[in-house]
Design an enzyme around this catalytic site. Sequence first.
Site, PDB file in Angstrom:
ATOM      1  N   LYS A   1       0.953  -1.335  -0.050  1.00  0.00           N
ATOM      2  CA  LYS A   1      -0.127  -0.049  -0.094  1.00  0.00           C
ATOM      3  C   LYS A   1       0.820   1.238   0.139  1.00  0.00           C
ATOM      4  O   LYS A   1       0.341   2.497  -0.387  1.00  0.00           O
ATOM      5  CB  LYS A   1      -0.854   0.105   1.271  1.00  0.00           C
ATOM      6  CG  LYS A   1      -2.006  -1.140   1.096  1.00  0.00           C
ATOM      7  CD  LYS A   1      -3.159  -0.638   0.293  1.00  0.00           C
ATOM      8  CE  LYS A   1      -4.500  -1.524   0.484  1.00  0.00           C
ATOM      9  NZ  LYS A   1      -5.432  -1.338  -0.067  1.00  0.00           N
TER      10      LYS A   1
ATOM     11  N   SER B   1      -8.844  -0.489   6.655  1.00  0.00           N
ATOM     12  CA  SER B   1      -8.626  -1.634   7.689  1.00  0.00           C
ATOM     13  C   SER B   1      -7.309  -1.732   8.370  1.00  0.00           C
ATOM     14  O   SER B   1      -7.016  -2.395   9.070  1.00  0.00           O
ATOM     15  CB  SER B   1      -9.129  -3.143   7.107  1.00  0.00           C
ATOM     16  OG  SER B   1      -8.216  -3.413   5.973  1.00  0.00           O
TER      17      SER B   1
END
Length: 313
Positions: free
Chosen positions: A48, A73
């Site tokens: 990410k 999350s």
Amino acid sequence: MDLVSLADVRAAADDIAGTVVRTPLLPTLWDDELWLKPESLQPVGSFKLRGATHAVARLDPAARARGVVTHSSGNHGQALAYAARAAGVPCTVLVPEGAPQVKVDRIRALGAEVRLVPPARRLAEAERVAADTGAALVPPFDDRRIIAGQGTIGLEIVADLPDVDVVLVPVGGGGLSSGVATAVKALRPSATVIGVEPLLAADARDSLAAGEVVVWDVERTYRTSADGLRTHLSALTLAHLAERLDGIVAVSEEEISGAMGRLVREARLVVEPSAAVAVAARLFHRDELPAGHTVAVVTGGNVDPAVLGSVLA
């Protein structure tokens, strides 16, 4: 719909150089035709960081001063917090209740403000913060900058293994798989790019079959241990996958656990459940996949110690 191009991915590669680790391809001892792309080795423990760094790099000075906000999350939140801190940009992360505590703690440690919200409210709350503060919303996957950043993994795979035949990539919201498929199919048209998701959160498979975004409610998707893959596609990521993904495979919880154990014991990689699904597809669904030189993207290593212990018990 205007899709991300190879040029966009190459521009992202320039933006992330120096902040993001260029991860290697690791051969595996148990499979002569399988290589691993260990994004778990990034400073924040997941791929990410690529999209987040690219998104922050594209902000103008006024936007940087107002900061960034996202909903995540865990892994995207950590990545945006890291990228924002590196650029001196304030960051707020809306985290769904029930996310692994290890991820929440790390987001805070990176200097971001964390707000816990009900899972179904995460996007709405992030949009509210953006409206109230003027912060730039940086979504986890539904964003061209994010897709282009994640696509740099595909650039590196083809550069390091020019004769790659198959790329296996996890699918959650679809940002990673959209970007990787964009780069790989442009550079190596003969390669097959297969998405992999948990059987208990197989909404991407359903979306591709239906030709529209199919949403599974959180009560269904939260059954899977692969917490990073509980998110449904967006119209943007579905458009990319419909055009560029060659297929999708769903793996069971037992297969995910088995792949995690193999990665820890034999590849010496600490991985979270979401990161093991591509390897699970190769281990347990090989008859459904094309033959040849195969790369499995191992997406992250931010695993709850209790989960890791249960796999190794």
